[in-house]
Design a protein around this motif. Structure first.
Motif, short mmCIF file in Angstrom:
data_model
loop_
_atom_site.label_atom_id
_atom_site.label_comp_id
_atom_site.label_asym_id
_atom_site.label_seq_id
_atom_site.Cartn_x
_atom_site.Cartn_y
_atom_site.Cartn_z
N GLN A 283 47.13 34.47 34.67
CA GLN A 283 46.79 34.55 33.24
C GLN A 283 45.66 33.58 32.91
O GLN A 283 44.69 33.94 32.23
N GLN A 284 45.78 32.35 33.39
CA GLN A 284 44.74 31.35 33.12
C GLN A 284 43.40 31.76 33.75
O GLN A 284 42.35 31.67 33.10
N ARG A 285 43.43 32.22 34.98
CA ARG A 285 42.19 32.53 35.70
C ARG A 285 41.56 33.84 35.19
O ARG A 285 40.36 33.88 34.83
N LEU A 286 42.32 34.91 35.16
CA LEU A 286 41.74 36.23 34.91
C LEU A 286 41.62 36.57 33.44
O LEU A 286 40.64 37.22 33.02
N ILE A 319 44.82 45.40 34.76
CA ILE A 319 43.93 46.34 34.07
C ILE A 319 42.69 45.55 33.66
O ILE A 319 42.81 44.50 33.02
N HIS A 320 41.53 46.04 34.08
CA HIS A 320 40.33 45.22 33.90
C HIS A 320 39.21 45.96 33.19
O HIS A 320 39.21 47.19 33.10
N SER A 321 38.27 45.17 32.75
CA SER A 321 37.11 45.70 32.04
C SER A 321 36.25 46.56 32.98
O SER A 321 36.11 46.24 34.17
N PRO A 322 35.65 47.63 32.47
CA PRO A 322 34.74 48.43 33.30
C PRO A 322 33.52 47.64 33.79
O PRO A 322 32.90 48.02 34.78
N GLU A 323 33.18 46.56 33.08
CA GLU A 323 32.03 45.75 33.49
C GLU A 323 32.34 44.87 34.70
O GLU A 323 31.44 44.28 35.30
N VAL A 324 33.61 44.78 35.05
CA VAL A 324 34.04 43.97 36.19
C VAL A 324 34.48 44.91 37.30
O VAL A 324 35.18 45.89 37.06
N THR A 325 34.07 44.64 38.51
CA THR A 325 34.46 45.51 39.62
C THR A 325 35.87 45.16 40.10
O THR A 325 36.34 44.03 39.94
N SER A 326 36.52 46.13 40.71
CA SER A 326 37.83 45.88 41.30
C SER A 326 37.73 44.82 42.39
O SER A 326 38.63 43.98 42.55
N ALA A 331 39.20 39.60 44.56
CA ALA A 331 38.74 38.33 45.14
C ALA A 331 39.31 37.15 44.35
O ALA A 331 39.72 36.14 44.95
N SER A 332 39.37 37.26 43.04
CA SER A 332 39.94 36.17 42.23
C SER A 332 41.44 36.00 42.51
O SER A 332 41.94 34.88 42.59
N VAL A 333 42.15 37.12 42.64
CA VAL A 333 43.58 37.06 42.98
C VAL A 333 43.76 36.36 44.32
O VAL A 333 44.62 35.48 44.48
N ASP A 334 42.95 36.74 45.30
CA ASP A 334 43.07 36.13 46.63
C ASP A 334 42.77 34.63 46.60
O ASP A 334 43.41 33.84 47.30
N GLU A 335 41.81 34.24 45.78
CA GLU A 335 41.51 32.80 45.67
C GLU A 335 42.71 32.04 45.09
O GLU A 335 43.05 30.95 45.57
N GLU A 336 43.36 32.61 44.09
CA GLU A 336 44.52 31.93 43.49
C GLU A 336 45.71 31.90 44.44
O GLU A 336 46.45 30.91 44.49
N LEU A 337 45.88 32.96 45.20
CA LEU A 337 46.94 32.96 46.20
C LEU A 337 46.68 31.90 47.27
O LEU A 337 47.60 31.20 47.71
N ARG A 411 48.89 38.32 52.62
CA ARG A 411 47.58 38.31 53.27
C ARG A 411 46.82 39.61 53.01
O ARG A 411 47.41 40.70 52.99
N PRO A 412 45.49 39.52 52.88
CA PRO A 412 44.69 40.74 52.72
C PRO A 412 44.80 41.69 53.91
O PRO A 412 44.60 42.90 53.74
N ASP A 413 45.10 41.16 55.10
CA ASP A 413 45.13 42.03 56.29
C ASP A 413 46.50 42.68 56.50
O ASP A 413 46.76 43.26 57.56
N SER A 414 47.38 42.63 55.48
CA SER A 414 48.67 43.30 55.57
C SER A 414 49.14 43.67 54.17
O SER A 414 50.16 43.19 53.70
#
Length: 428
Positions: A283-286, A319-326, A331-337, A411-414
């Motif tokens: 919530q804080q980051r995104l 659910i994100h803005s169309p101006e932001v890519t998935s 990438a932001s989620v992975d950084e917080e994890l 992990r992103p690889d699983s």
């Protein structure tokens, strides 16, 4: 709330019975959990477990159609049923004086529901309309509980749509229904739970009176639905005709809740650290810092925590803005994890999340409907109704290091990645 003492016995026909007496209010809850859900459906019969749940309300051996409704409501009670990945439940909550009525109603349909062509065709239409309302004609309908499993899993039981395909539903026959009932609705494949204001010995006599003559039938061998975790990142895209904005869902495998309930609950705490409240990490980051998403959530189980045996799912949705890519959101989620994996949550974060979960569980268990259903599902899935009362202490004991280890395992690889695109565009 003082924890009710549990009493157990098993009838000669195999029906397992759990009593949880509590005289604090003059009401009683009665539930029956059958060990069959979406994952037990055969190929070509998607949606059958849910369809059959509807049929169980269409009359029974001694009662005409809609009589179940009238008998409960005229007693001042409420009732419902629901289908889950590994079980189907039915319940009534009524004034204490109506206990025998509830037991009679459940025993009568356990003995012989009215499986007629008219009832079947009518309920197929009802279920199809439910699917239109909840999935096909709703923004983000089926997101992620229908759309994510076929990305994360490979086997039919785990991957298919439990709501059902219209063609499969329309092809269902009365013979299919009779075979499903004979296979899965045996008393030995069920748990009867009675909670609330009642006398144990009197209730035991009533259970024996109404359920004792339900014929025993062979209990099906429960198959293993186990499958290997993904080796690599699995991706899929879906176009939503009604969604106004793009969305992403990330799916991960988590520990077996039957054999490692503490490991499973650690992910429940992790979900809270990530998305529970304005001060949570995502919530804080995104939402607040990056302003890249309008909604973000995380949780265990696509239907809620402890709703299924292994394999189960940890999901993160946004659910994100169309101006932001998935890709930017992921990438932001992975950084917080990764931050959580490296540092763990602060003591204050952990205390806040666990206190909130413990409070929520105590509040839920204080409600008779939730307590009755929770005891029944815990007995069926885990063989221990007492687990319901132990969950708050187990959650309170989870440590910072355990949450960090859980974050590290995502992990992103699983994992599975589902990209939802609005039909009108708006994503890369």
């Amino acid at each position: 709330m003082a924890l009710p003492e549990l009493h157990r016995f098993t009838l000669p026909n195999g029906l397992r019975v759990v009593f949880a007496p509590d005289p604090s209010a003059p009401v009683v809850g009665v539930s029956v959990h059958y060990d069959v859900g979406f994952r037990s459906e055969p190929e070509g019969r998607t949606g059958f477990a849910h369809l059959f749940e509807h049929l169980m309300f269409q009359g029974s051996e001694s009662l005409e159609k809609l009589a179940h409704f009238r008998h409960v409501q005229s007693s001042g009670g409420t009732f419902n049923g629901s289908t889950h990945p590994d079980y189907t439940d039915y319940y009534q909550v009524l004034p204490s004086a109506a206990l025998e009525r509830a037991l009679f109603l459940e025993a009568d349909r356990m003995r012989a529901p009215k499986l007629t062509e008219e009832n079947l065709r009518n309920q197929i239409d009802v279920v199809k309309e439910e699917i239109r309302l909840n999935v096909l004609n709703r923004p983000y309908g089926g997101f992620p509980w229908i759309l994510l499993p076929p990305v994360l899993f490979r086997t039919f039981p785990n991957a298919h749509n439990g709501y059902g395909d219209f063609t499969d539903l329309e092809n269902a026959t009365v013979d299919d229904c009779a075979a499903f009932f004979d296979t899965y609705y045996a008393p030995g494949n069920a748990v009867l739970t009675v909670a609330g204001d009642f006398d144990v010995e009197t209730a035991k006599g009533l259970v024996e009176k109404h359920f004792g003559d339900v014929p025993a039938r062979p209990v099906p061998v429960r198959p293993s639905f186990a499958e290997a975790a993904p080796k690599g990142e699995l991706r899929a895209e879906h176009t939503d005709q009604h969604a106004p904005m793009p969305a992403i869902a990330l799916g991960y495998r988590i520990p077996d809740p039957v054999n490692d309930v503490t490991g499973y609950l650690t992910y429940l705490v992790l979900a809270g650290v990530l998305t529970d409240g304005d001060g949570s990490r995502l919530q804080q980051r995104l939402v607040h810092r990056d302003a890249s998403v309008v909604d973000v959530g995380a949780g265990c189980g696509l239907f809620g925590p402890l709703e299924a045996r292994d394999p189960d799912t940890f999901s993160i949705t946004a659910i994100h803005s169309p101006e932001v890519t998935s890709a930017q959101v992921i990438a932001s989620v992975d950084e917080e994890l990764q931050r959580l994996a490296d540092e763990g949550p602060t003591a204050q974060e952990l205390a806040k999340v666990t206190a909130r979960w413990v409070s929520t569980m105590h509040r839920e268990h204080d409600r008779l409907t939730s307590r009755t259903l929770g005891l029944g599902s815990a007995e069926l899935l885990f063989g221990r109704a007492e687990l319901l009362y132990e969950l708050p202490d187990k959650l309170a004991g989870i440590t910072t290091d355990e949450v960090a280890a859980a974050a590290k395992a995502l992990r992103p690889d699983s994992r599975a990645v589902l990209i939802l695109n609005p039909a009108n565009g708006g994503n890369e």
